[in-house]
Design an enzyme around this catalytic site. Sequence first.
Site, PDB file in Angstrom:
ATOM      1  N   SER A  49       0.856  -1.193   0.000  1.00  0.00           N
ATOM      2  CA  SER A  49       0.000   0.000   0.000  1.00  0.00           C
ATOM      3  C   SER A  49       0.895   1.247   0.000  1.00  0.00           C
ATOM      4  CB  SER A  49      -0.862   0.006   1.262  1.00  0.00           C
ATOM      5  OG  SER A  49      -0.014   0.132   2.402  1.00  0.00           O
ATOM      6  N   ASP A  81      -1.434  -1.916  -3.921  1.00  0.00           N
ATOM      7  CA  ASP A  81      -2.799  -1.946  -3.365  1.00  0.00           C
ATOM      8  C   ASP A  81      -3.316  -0.525  -3.237  1.00  0.00           C
ATOM      9  OD1 ASP A  81      -4.232  -2.882  -0.160  1.00  0.00           O
ATOM     10  OD2 ASP A  81      -5.062  -3.104  -2.188  1.00  0.00           O
ATOM     11  N   GLU A 133     -11.592  -0.475  -9.090  1.00  0.00           N
ATOM     12  CA  GLU A 133     -12.677  -0.687  -8.130  1.00  0.00           C
ATOM     13  C   GLU A 133     -13.900   0.106  -8.539  1.00  0.00           C
ATOM     14  OE1 GLU A 133     -11.589  -0.650  -4.013  1.00  0.00           O
ATOM     15  OE2 GLU A 133     -13.615  -0.149  -3.338  1.00  0.00           O
ATOM     16  N   HIS A 210     -12.086  -7.183  -1.574  1.00  0.00           N
ATOM     17  CA  HIS A 210     -11.344  -6.425  -0.570  1.00  0.00           C
ATOM     18  C   HIS A 210     -12.021  -6.595   0.792  1.00  0.00           C
ATOM     19  CE1 HIS A 210      -8.518  -3.696  -2.913  1.00  0.00           C
ATOM     20  NE2 HIS A 210      -9.091  -4.452  -3.829  1.00  0.00           N
ATOM     21  N   GLY A 211     -11.316  -6.186   1.845  1.00  0.00           N
ATOM     22  CA  GLY A 211     -11.916  -6.269   3.183  1.00  0.00           C
ATOM     23  C   GLY A 211     -12.312  -7.687   3.525  1.00  0.00           C
ATOM     24  N   ALA A 212     -11.447  -8.648   3.158  1.00  0.00           N
ATOM     25  CA  ALA A 212     -11.837 -10.063   3.279  1.00  0.00           C
ATOM     26  C   ALA A 212     -11.209 -10.771   4.467  1.00  0.00           C
ATOM     27  CB  ALA A 212     -11.473 -10.796   1.992  1.00  0.00           C
ATOM     28  N   SER A 213     -10.643 -10.039   5.418  1.00  0.00           N
ATOM     29  CA  SER A 213     -10.127 -10.701   6.620  1.00  0.00           C
ATOM     30  C   SER A 213     -11.269 -11.263   7.452  1.00  0.00           C
ATOM     31  CB  SER A 213      -9.298  -9.732   7.478  1.00  0.00           C
ATOM     32  OG  SER A 213      -7.979  -9.619   6.943  1.00  0.00           O
ATOM     33  N   ASN A 253      -8.194 -10.272  -0.648  1.00  0.00           N
ATOM     34  CA  ASN A 253      -7.260  -9.389   0.070  1.00  0.00           C
ATOM     35  C   ASN A 253      -7.288  -9.628   1.574  1.00  0.00           C
ATOM     36  OD1 ASN A 253      -6.829  -8.205  -2.406  1.00  0.00           O
ATOM     37  ND2 ASN A 253      -7.193  -6.106  -1.707  1.00  0.00           N
ATOM     38  N   ILE A 254      -6.109  -9.844   2.136  1.00  0.00           N
ATOM     39  CA  ILE A 254      -5.988 -10.085   3.585  1.00  0.00           C
ATOM     40  C   ILE A 254      -4.870  -9.219   4.166  1.00  0.00           C
ATOM     41  CG2 ILE A 254      -5.436 -11.797   5.357  1.00  0.00           C
ATOM     42  CD1 ILE A 254      -6.610 -13.941   3.471  1.00  0.00           C
TER      43      ILE A 254
END
Length: 307
Positions: A49, A81, A133, A210-213, A253-254
């Site tokens: 990032s 990212d 995105e 995204h935001g897949a934790s 994404n993690i």
Amino acid sequence: PLVTSKEMFQKAYEGGYAVGAFNVNNMEIIQGIVEAGKEENAPLILQVSAGARKYAKPVYLRKLVEAAIEDTGLPIVLHLDHGENFEICKACVDDGFTSVMIDGSKHPFEENIAITKQVVEYAHERGVVVEAELGKLAGIEDNVKVTEREATFTDPDQAVEFVERTGVDSLAVAIGTSHGAYKFKGEPKLDFERLEKITKMLPGFPLVLHGASTVLPEFVESCNKYGGSIPGAKGVPEEMLKKAAGMGVCKINIDTDLRLAMTASVRKYLAENPSEFDPRKYLGAGRDAIKEMVRHKIKNVLGCNGK
Ligand SMILES: O=C(COP(=O)(O)O)N(O)CCCCO
Ligand code: NA
Ligand SMILES: [Zn+2]
């Protein structure tokens, strides 16, 4: 070798699995991820990032990723990212990245298209692939009616037009996830109907989540037990991630699960070894926790082991 995600995503789409995209910021995080990839013989996307570039400096991250490739021989993508503008995407393409994300999702539709096209042109000229995105990740969960929130999700019709007009290689979609450790106030829920509609309208086109934790409970408990305070932290159940991986999502994404694995282990080690002050001991504990967590994700969630 250093590869683009083109073939990786084609295989993932056909195989009904996803490739993990893990955020990297220092040596131990990279080593933990890459050791897991080696043990599971899995392709990896190491993503950087803007904050990581500021924290570690681009040259250190580039050399660490080069070292990881030399050390393991794995197919590894070096990905930017959430690139905010053309300049940072150009800088990374020029710096040897094999993939970049231009995140124009905060702009109106036409501006998002314009900036994405500009990056696609520059990147494709140099053999680099592009992620964009469309739609906004949640995160505006509180005091917003569900209908308003869903209005920020990816519109399937717009997605078709967006892909056709930009020539982008993969698309990050908004279907209910958000960044960070507090993804859902109530029950975790993703808009799978919307995801299915997008894949029907864009058959074979790689999607990104995204935001897949998951915000793994064992690490949340450990953080809270050893001096941390992250009550109510909640993420995406692994069953939902597996379902998405079978439905056209090729990149998951993690970052938060890496942060929690490292933080929980460092807190625990320091609490249990008060007289220890060798950074290799507690950073090593963090590295080991990251390795085991990534192995678990590769085998039990992503399904990209041995691919
Ligand atoms: O989509 C993600 C990862 O999201 P998550 O926070 O669920 O790990 N990223 O793009 C990583 C950067 C966001 C900071 O966490
Ligand atoms: Na997939
Ligand atoms: Zn993200």
